[in-house]
Design a protein around this motif. Sequence first.
Motif, short mmCIF file in Angstrom:
data_model
loop_
_atom_site.label_atom_id
_atom_site.label_comp_id
_atom_site.label_asym_id
_atom_site.label_seq_id
_atom_site.Cartn_x
_atom_site.Cartn_y
_atom_site.Cartn_z
N ALA A 179 0.83 -1.21 0.00
CA ALA A 179 0.00 0.00 0.00
C ALA A 179 0.87 1.25 0.00
N ALA A 180 1.96 1.24 0.76
CA ALA A 180 2.85 2.40 0.81
C ALA A 180 3.49 2.64 -0.55
N GLN A 181 3.91 1.58 -1.22
CA GLN A 181 4.52 1.74 -2.55
C GLN A 181 3.50 2.26 -3.56
N VAL A 182 2.29 1.75 -3.49
CA VAL A 182 1.24 2.22 -4.42
C VAL A 182 0.94 3.70 -4.18
N LEU A 183 0.83 4.09 -2.91
CA LEU A 183 0.58 5.49 -2.60
C LEU A 183 1.73 6.39 -3.03
N LEU A 184 2.95 5.93 -2.81
CA LEU A 184 4.11 6.73 -3.18
C LEU A 184 4.16 6.94 -4.69
N TRP A 185 3.99 5.87 -5.46
CA TRP A 185 4.05 6.00 -6.92
C TRP A 185 2.85 6.78 -7.46
N ALA A 186 1.70 6.67 -6.81
CA ALA A 186 0.55 7.48 -7.23
C ALA A 186 0.83 8.96 -6.98
N ALA B 146 -2.51 24.18 -8.17
CA ALA B 146 -3.27 23.86 -6.95
C ALA B 146 -3.34 22.36 -6.73
N ALA B 147 -3.53 21.60 -7.79
CA ALA B 147 -3.58 20.15 -7.65
C ALA B 147 -2.23 19.59 -7.23
N SER B 148 -1.14 20.18 -7.75
CA SER B 148 0.18 19.67 -7.37
C SER B 148 0.52 19.99 -5.93
N ALA B 149 -0.10 21.00 -5.37
CA ALA B 149 0.17 21.35 -3.98
C ALA B 149 -0.71 20.60 -3.00
N THR B 150 -1.71 19.88 -3.48
CA THR B 150 -2.58 19.14 -2.55
C THR B 150 -2.55 17.63 -2.78
N VAL B 151 -2.73 17.19 -4.00
CA VAL B 151 -2.90 15.76 -4.27
C VAL B 151 -1.59 14.99 -4.05
N GLY B 152 -0.52 15.44 -4.69
CA GLY B 152 0.76 14.73 -4.58
C GLY B 152 1.29 14.64 -3.16
N PRO B 153 1.42 15.77 -2.45
CA PRO B 153 1.90 15.70 -1.08
C PRO B 153 1.01 14.89 -0.15
N ALA B 154 -0.30 14.92 -0.39
CA ALA B 154 -1.19 14.11 0.46
C ALA B 154 -0.93 12.62 0.26
N LEU B 155 -0.75 12.19 -0.99
CA LEU B 155 -0.47 10.78 -1.25
C LEU B 155 0.89 10.36 -0.74
#
Length: 171
Positions: A76-83, A109-118
Amino acid sequence: MAAAAGRRPPRQGDRRRGRPPSGRSAGDAGADLPHHRAAAVVLLLPRADHRRLRRRQRPGLRPLPGPAAVSAAEVAAQVLLWAGVAAQLACCVGVWWMRDVFDRLHYTAASATVGPALIGTSVVVTGGAGSVSSTVEVVTAAAVLLLLSPVVTHAVGRAARRMLHDREAGS
């Protein structure tokens, strides 16, 4: 014999006293080492049945059956990291591709929320850097990004809109 005729005769020694024929002083590292090529090494190739011989030499050591054990949390951690990495790359391509400032702002805006959250969730799932304080730091950083990124995006959007309308009103 003909090949030897074209060679120089070997040096008998240096003219200065106390020096070996190599031209180095006697205290230098490797002064007394020969300065010619080493002899070629003959490689012994194993026989065709070398695998069977190795098995007979170590009968008690056998590989474990099946693949290496991986926990569900690691997967799960690898999937979240690569996502998260994929989301960041997609947002970078979107910022590069879009022509309008508001479209670019959308991808920013998406790069500042989605990527860091995942990526932050991936770090929390793996247990942080091994301590509770580092996990708390990751959660705090992700929370600050998730809370302040929309505010900053909205402020930049309003400033861009004002600049655009002021330019239109002035012309």
